[in-house]
Design an enzyme around this catalytic site. Structure first.
Site, mmCIF file in Angstrom:
data_model
loop_
_atom_site.group_PDB
_atom_site.id
_atom_site.type_symbol
_atom_site.label_atom_id
_atom_site.label_comp_id
_atom_site.label_asym_id
_atom_site.label_seq_id
_atom_site.Cartn_x
_atom_site.Cartn_y
_atom_site.Cartn_z
ATOM 1 N N PRO A 159 0.843 -1.205 0.000
ATOM 2 C CA PRO A 159 0.000 0.000 0.000
ATOM 3 C C PRO A 159 0.869 1.242 0.000
ATOM 4 O O PRO A 159 1.772 1.387 0.837
ATOM 5 C CB PRO A 159 -0.799 -0.133 1.306
ATOM 6 C CG PRO A 159 0.045 -1.012 2.189
ATOM 7 C CD PRO A 159 0.770 -1.934 1.269
ATOM 8 N N MET A 160 0.625 2.149 -0.957
ATOM 9 C CA MET A 160 1.406 3.385 -1.068
ATOM 10 C C MET A 160 0.456 4.548 -1.293
ATOM 11 O O MET A 160 -0.307 4.549 -2.268
ATOM 12 C CB MET A 160 2.405 3.286 -2.229
ATOM 13 C CG MET A 160 3.476 2.232 -2.054
ATOM 14 S SD MET A 160 4.563 2.077 -3.499
ATOM 15 C CE MET A 160 3.493 1.160 -4.628
ATOM 16 N N GLN B 11 -6.366 -0.927 3.933
ATOM 17 C CA GLN B 11 -5.481 -0.561 5.043
ATOM 18 C C GLN B 11 -6.044 0.638 5.791
ATOM 19 O O GLN B 11 -6.456 1.627 5.180
ATOM 20 C CB GLN B 11 -4.078 -0.214 4.537
ATOM 21 C CG GLN B 11 -3.109 0.018 5.695
ATOM 22 C CD GLN B 11 -1.724 0.430 5.241
ATOM 23 O OE1 GLN B 11 -1.525 1.552 4.817
ATOM 24 N NE2 GLN B 11 -0.769 -0.482 5.367
ATOM 25 N N CYS C 9 4.105 3.331 8.014
ATOM 26 C CA CYS C 9 4.326 4.606 7.337
ATOM 27 C C CYS C 9 5.229 5.508 8.179
ATOM 28 O O CYS C 9 4.935 5.766 9.348
ATOM 29 C CB CYS C 9 3.003 5.308 7.075
ATOM 30 S SG CYS C 9 3.194 6.901 6.242
ATOM 31 N N ASN D 157 9.316 -7.151 2.851
ATOM 32 C CA ASN D 157 9.135 -5.942 2.045
ATOM 33 C C ASN D 157 10.397 -5.083 2.120
ATOM 34 O O ASN D 157 11.077 -5.071 3.139
ATOM 35 C CB ASN D 157 7.904 -5.181 2.566
ATOM 36 C CG ASN D 157 7.695 -3.831 1.915
ATOM 37 O OD1 ASN D 157 7.499 -2.837 2.603
ATOM 38 N ND2 ASN D 157 7.728 -3.766 0.607
#
Length: 337
Positions: A16-17, A70, A100, A201
Site C-alpha cells: 500500500p502506497m 489498510q 508509514c 518488504n
C-alpha cells in the site's frame, strides 16, 4: 497460494502506497502478476469517511478479490470502528498501518511511530480483531523505530497473540525513512518467532533480488512497492523467475506503450479528466524514468493540461522509441538516481 482462506495467484503482494495504489494501479498490478494488492491508507477518523479522497481510496468496484483495505490511526476505539465500517463497505481483509514513516502520520502517533508504544499496539490490534471477528486482520510495520531499537520481533509476537493473521515487515526502521538499503536479518529473525505468515518488504527491485530475499528470510511471501511504480510487469517477471529459474525478456516498447495507455485510460475514468491528467503525470514520469532522451518529454508533459495533449505526446514519444529499437534503452545513471 492459500492466504487467509483466499486462493491467490501467487505470494506476491502490492505494498500500500499513499497516492499510488489507487484502484487503477492495483488492478493493473494484479493483471500483470500480483497475487494481492492492498489499498492506500484510509483514515480512522469517522468525520472523513465520506470525503472524496476516502471514498476514492476505498473504491474497489470491479476489482479482483480479495479486497484488502489498510486503515491508519492511533485510537483503539476509532480503529475498531474504522475496521467495522470498511468491512461493511466490502473489505475482506483489514490491514493496519504501523509502517508509514511520514511525519504527518507519525506526528499524531500513527503509522510506524506506534512501534514506540507496545502496550498501545496491543490495545489497537485487540480492538480491531475483536470488532471484526469473521474478517482476517493483517499488520504492516517496520523493523523498529531506529537502528538501536529494532523491536519488530516483539511487535510480531504481540500481533500473533492479538489474533492478527499475517504480518508484513519493511526492512528499514522508522528513522531510516526510505534511505539506505533494506536489511533482512530482522525479518528472518521474526520468521523464527511466530507461526503466522510473514511477508518481506523493502528494496525488492528484480526477480533475482526477490529470490534472494525469500531464501534469506524464509518469508511466506514478498511485498513490492516503489519498484513497481512505472514497472507493474515486475510482478510477472518475479513470478516467472521464482517458478522457472529463468528471466523473461524485457517488455517491448509496443507493449509498454499499450500498458501505459490502458493505465492512463483507467486513471481518466477513475478521477475524471482534470484530476486524472494531474495524477497521470507522475505515472508517465515513472514509466519513462531512465529512458534515453526522456527528460525533455517529461518536462513538456508536466505543462500539458488536457487528456488529448497528454495522449498525443505519449503516442509520439513511444512511437519514436519503437522506431529506434524494439526494446527501450536506459541510461544507467538516470535509473540509479
Amino acid at each position: 497460494m492459500n492466504f487467509l482462506g483466499f486462493e491467490l495467484r501467487n505470494n506476491l503482494f502490492v505494498a500500500p502506497m499513499a497516492g499510488v495504489t489507487d484502484r487503477p494501479f492495483r488492478q493493473l498490478c494484479k493483471q500483470l502478476g500480483a497475487g494481492l494488492a492492498v489499498s492506500e491508507m484510509v483514515t480512522s477518523n469517522s468525520l472523513l469517511y465520506k470525503s472524496a479522497k476516502t471514498l476514492r481510496r476505498a473504491n474497489h468496484e470491479g476489482e479482483v478479490e480479495p479486497i484488502a483495505v489498510q486503515i491508519a490511526g492511533a485510537d483503539p476505539r476509532l480503529m475498531a470502528e474504522a475496521a467495522k465500517y470498511n468491512v461493511d463497505q466490502g473489505a475482506q481483509i483489514i490491514d493496519i498501518n504501523m509502517g508509514c514513516p511520514a511525519k504527518k502520520v507519525c506526528n499524531v502517533m500513527a503509522g510506524s511511530a506506534l512501534m514506540k508504544d507496545e502496550p498501545l499496539v496491543a490495545r489497537i490490534l485487540e480492538a480491531v480483531v475483536g470488532a471484526i471477528p469473521q474478517t482476517p486482520v493483517t499488520l504492516k510495520f517496520r523493523t523498529g523505530w531506529d537502528r538501536n531499537n529494532r523491536n519488530a520481533p516483539a511487535i510480531a509476537r504481540i500481533a500473533e497473540q492479538s489474533g492478527v493473521r499475517a504480518i508484513a515487515i519493511h526492512g528499514r526502521t522508522r528513522s531510516d525513512q526510505y534511505m539506505g538499503e533494506a536489511e533482512y536479518d530482522t525479518i528472518a529473525h521474526v520468521k523464527t518467532e511466530v507461526r503466522i505468515p510473514v511477508i518481506a518488504n523493502g528494496d525488492i527491485t528484480s526477480p533475482q533480488k526477490a529470490k534472494a530475499v525469500l531464501e534469506h528470510t524464509k518469508a511466506d511471501g514478498l511485498m513490492v512497492g516503489r519498484a513497481a511504480q512505472g514497472r507493474p510487469w515486475l510482478f510477472r517477471e518475479i513470478e516467472h523467475f521464482l517458478s522457472t529459474g529463468t528471466l523473461l525478456p524485457a517488455p517491448e516498447v509496443a507493449e509498454i506503450h499499450r500498458i501505459l495507455k490502458g493505465h492512463l485510460a483507467e486513471l481518466y475514468a477513475f478521477y475524471g479528466e482534470d484530476t486524472g491528467v494531474k495524477v497521470a503525470r507522475k505515472h508517465i514520469s515513472w514509466y519513462t524514468k531512465g529512458i534515453a532522451g526522456a527528460a525533455r518529454f517529461r518536462h513538456a508533459m508536466n505543462q500539458m493540461q488536457t487528456v488529448d495533449e497528454q495522449l498525443a505526446a505519449t503516442d509520439e514519444f513511444f512511437f519514436a522509441q519503437a522506431a529506434a529499437n524494439d526494446r527501450l534503452t536506459y541510461e544507467e545513471e538516470a535509473l540509479a538516481a
